[in-house]
Design a protein around this motif. Structure first.
Motif, short mmCIF file in Angstrom:
data_model
loop_
_atom_site.label_atom_id
_atom_site.label_comp_id
_atom_site.label_asym_id
_atom_site.label_seq_id
_atom_site.Cartn_x
_atom_site.Cartn_y
_atom_site.Cartn_z
N ALA A 269 12.20 -3.88 0.22
CA ALA A 269 10.83 -4.07 -0.26
C ALA A 269 10.27 -5.46 0.00
CB ALA A 269 10.78 -3.78 -1.77
N TYR B 205 9.34 -1.09 -3.73
CA TYR B 205 10.53 -1.32 -4.55
C TYR B 205 10.80 -0.12 -5.46
CZ TYR B 205 13.97 -3.85 -7.33
OH TYR B 205 15.14 -4.24 -7.94
N CYS C 176 8.12 -9.07 -3.32
CA CYS C 176 8.35 -7.65 -2.99
C CYS C 176 7.05 -6.84 -3.02
CB CYS C 176 9.33 -7.03 -3.99
SG CYS C 176 11.01 -7.65 -3.84
N ASP C 177 7.04 -5.80 -2.24
CA ASP C 177 6.01 -4.78 -2.36
C ASP C 177 6.42 -3.89 -3.53
OD1 ASP C 177 4.68 -2.22 -2.06
OD2 ASP C 177 4.09 -2.88 -0.06
N LYS C 178 5.69 -4.01 -4.64
CA LYS C 178 6.14 -3.36 -5.87
C LYS C 178 6.18 -1.84 -5.75
CE LYS C 178 3.34 -3.50 -9.44
NZ LYS C 178 2.43 -4.07 -10.49
N SER C 179 5.29 -1.28 -4.96
CA SER C 179 5.29 0.17 -4.76
C SER C 179 6.52 0.59 -3.97
CB SER C 179 4.01 0.60 -4.04
OG SER C 179 4.04 1.96 -3.74
N PRO D 144 5.78 -9.49 -9.14
CA PRO D 144 6.35 -8.65 -8.07
C PRO D 144 7.32 -9.44 -7.19
CG PRO D 144 4.15 -9.34 -7.47
CD PRO D 144 4.40 -9.89 -8.83
N THR E 279 -1.86 -3.00 -0.66
CA THR E 279 -2.73 -3.03 -1.83
C THR E 279 -3.57 -4.30 -1.78
OG1 THR E 279 -2.81 -3.08 -4.26
CG2 THR E 279 -0.94 -4.15 -3.23
N ALA F 159 9.20 -1.93 3.27
CA ALA F 159 7.87 -2.54 3.30
C ALA F 159 7.37 -2.64 4.73
CB ALA F 159 7.91 -3.92 2.64
N GLU G 220 0.77 -8.21 -4.30
CA GLU G 220 1.56 -7.18 -4.98
C GLU G 220 2.13 -6.16 -4.01
OE1 GLU G 220 0.30 -5.67 -8.78
OE2 GLU G 220 1.20 -7.57 -9.35
N GLY G 221 1.75 -6.28 -2.75
CA GLY G 221 2.28 -5.36 -1.76
C GLY G 221 1.56 -5.50 -0.43
#
Length: 613
Positions: free
Chosen positions: A74, A101, A96-99, A46, A308, A239, A304-305
């Motif tokens: 993100a 992004y 990055c915050d994958k969600s 991520p 989360t 984010a 990963e975010g």
């Protein structure tokens, strides 16, 4: 269904940039994806950027692309890698915050005029009069178009491996694209190869003991990935937290022992996996076998975010069975009681060996078919996105009846990658490094706009408002540079000479210093840093420019597509075979083919001059 100028198949990082580039040129674009909720999915790490990759993201941004803007939205951590080294290898990287992004990229594409998005599976091509006229889907849609861009990632005949268990899949949670792979071979006659990549396990944060792990904090000030000020960027999902830390840890003797005791369960070492994996991002079991001299290996725990509880265990990719992965993870410091939320796996997939592809990313057999990303044998989000931008742009130029364009290797890392793909034999997934660029002092991360904005505007992919902003920056830079070079100080030196002794990350000078009064804003700070970098490396940059001009002379010597290499006396058989296989477009490109010697190039040059005469 309406007619499209360009159909983009796949909405990963390559597909998003391809669709966005095509739409910026005014084309009617259809982006087709398996899953609308997985657009721009960060399937592996991520993070965006890193060594050479950060330079690519800046180049995408300089040409009007999306990746840097979405990364800014993100980002949850920023670091400039290699700060202790020269500016040539400084590389920005953002966790990055994958969600976010994914959400921000989907939002950008949905709000971009001329882009339609369809959740479907492409299964074949409409071919009429030896030309691709469109695509067909699993729902029996027939979609006509002027050009097609394939950005299929790992989905072509994808197969997931968890130990000796395996099953079809494009990645965890997604279907494979098997019919499209068959269509490429049977309908279009394209040769297919097989590669392999993988991803590590994800860990639940509430089961990790962070107390003994080494903290890797974010830098206190974010350096923006994008060249453009906020007024030139679209409003995107952002984010929630911006300075989340990562953590470092090392493997133990027990980790190595678990892997060695279970190598018979590895699909790589039992012969189940046929595809070739990347040398530069090997699985952990591969590290143990190939590097026995290293008792311990550095790993990174990366969030990963912001919202989360999952952490990505960077450096711990594996294809061993789940029960073995659990044992491996629990041998790591701080992870003795850790719980895996997503198991690591390896994935095999089909790709198109790139000797079938031009530097413009157009297929040599089908002149309105373009490919970008892992289908070309590359790895990495950033490499895929850079190719996507070039493929999308050239697909539209093809539809307009214009010639293909692309930046050269003397002007961009993207150009280095395009050239390498068309001259090197891809036997493993390709990855960019700063060492692949001969002119990396020129190809710095902070000057990508100076190198590429003007061409991008001429090619039609950089919007007018961004180009005007660039011209303002360039004008201010040239004014202050001219002032510094022409202003003499004591000892016969110029102000530009004095700048060489100032660190390149020094703050803006006070107005009394150097007689320079730069505005205390984003543009002023950028001008100041660029002045310091160019002053410090001035002599080296001049030498590099001489080399670039020498390269351009042989790059400009084109080799006809139907050139008969049998007429060149003295060529060794190996060189002749490789030249026939790759069919280089220029003499310079021929010289970068593995096995083609300087003597061979001299012979070719003589023959080409005879043809011109």
């Amino acid at each position: 269904m309406k007619h499209y100028n360009c159909v983009v198949v796949g909405a990963g990082h390559a597909g998003c940039e391809a669709a966005f580039a095509a739409a910026r040129m005014g084309a009617q674009v259809l982006l087709i994806t398996f899953n609308m909720d997985h657009i721009a999915q960060m399937s592996c790490n991520p993070a965006i950027g890193g060594i050479a990759k950060g330079q690519v993201v800046r180049e995408i941004d300089a040409m009007g692309g999306a990746m840097a803007m979405v990364t800014e939205a993100a980002s949850i951590q920023f670091r400039m890698l290699n700060r202790t080294k020269g500016a040539a290898v400084w590389s920005p990287r953002a966790q990055c915050d994958k969600s976010v992004y994914r959400t921000a990229m989907k939002q950008l594409l949905e709000n971009t005029p001329n882009i339609d998005i369809l959740q479907s599976e492409v299964t074949g091509f409409i071919v009429e009069n030896d030309t691709i006229r469109g695509v067909t889907t699993h729902l029996q849609d027939t979609i006509y178009c002027d050009s097609v861009v394939l950005t299929t990632g790992t989905s072509l005949n994808g197969k997931l491996h968890y130990g000796l268990m395996n099953f079809p899949g494009g990645r965890a949670g997604d279907d494979p694209s098997c019919k499209l792979s068959d269509a490429l071979q049977n309908q279009l006659g394209i040769k297919i190869g097989r590669l392999k990549t993988g991803t590590p396990p994800r860990i639940l944060d509430k089961t990790i003991d962070f107390s003994g792990l080494q903290l890797q904090p974010s830098e206190p000030e974010f350096e923006e990935f994008s060249f453009w000020n906020m007024g030139l960027r679209p409003a995107l999902a952002t984010a929630r937290r911006r300075h989340l830390p990562c953590y470092m840890l090392h493997t133990t003797d027990a980790t190595t022992d678990v892997v060695r005791a279970n190598l018979d369960k590895s699909p790589m070492y039992s012969g189940v996996i046929k595809g070739i994996g990347t040398r530069y991002c090997p699985s952990f079991e591969d590290k143990i076998v190939r590097f026995p001299q290293h008792p311990y290996h550095l790993l990174f725990l990366e969030p990963e975010g912001a919202d989360t509880g999952e952490y990505y265990l960077n450096g711990f990719s594996s294809s061993l069975p789940p029960e073995v992965q659990r044992k491996m993870v629990n041998t790591l410091p701080g992870l003795e009681k850790a719980v895996i939320s997503r198991y690591a796996y390896a994935i095999e997939y089909d790709f198109i060996p790139p000797e079938q592809t031009e530097r413009s990313l157009r297929n040599k057999r089908w002149n309105n078919l373009f490919t970008a990303g892992q289908i070309n044998g590359t790895s990495g989000y950033e490499e895929a996105a850079g190719q996507g931008l070039i493929a999308g742009m050239n697909a539209v130029r093809c539809a307009m009846g214009k010639e293909a364009v692309f930046p050269g290797r003397d002007r961009s890392y993207i150009g280095v990658m395009l050239d390498d793909l068309s001259t090197k034999e891809i036997v493993e997934p390709y990855r960019l490094f700063t060492s692949r660029a001969e002119y990396r002092l020129t190809l710095r991360q902070e000057n990508a706009d100076l190198r590429l904005c003007r061409s991008a505007y001429e090619w039609g992919i950089l919007p007018e408002n961004k180009y005007r902003s660039f011209l303002q920056y360039e004008k201010m830079l040239n004014q202050f540079k001219s002032h510094c070079k022409s202003s003499k100080v004591s000892g016969g030196k110029t102000k530009f000479d004095l700048l060489r002794d100032i660190p390149v990350d020094a703050p803006l000078p006070r107005s009394a210093e150097f007689g320079i009064e730069l505005p205390d804003n984003r543009m002023g700070k950028r001008v100041w840093r660029e002045l310091l970098v160019e002053a410090k490396y001035d002599g080296y940059l001049q030498r590099e420019q001489i080399e670039i001009e020498r390269l351009q002379k042989i790059e400009n010597l084109a080799i006809p597509a139907d050139f008969d290499y049998s007429t060149v006396r003295g060529l060794c058989n190996e060189s002749r075979q490789k030249l026939l296989k790759i069919r280089p477009a220029t003499l310079g490109q021929a010289g970068r083919i593995d096995g083609v010697t300087p003597a061979d190039i001299a012979l070719l040059q003589v023959q080409l001059k005879k043809i011109k005469e």
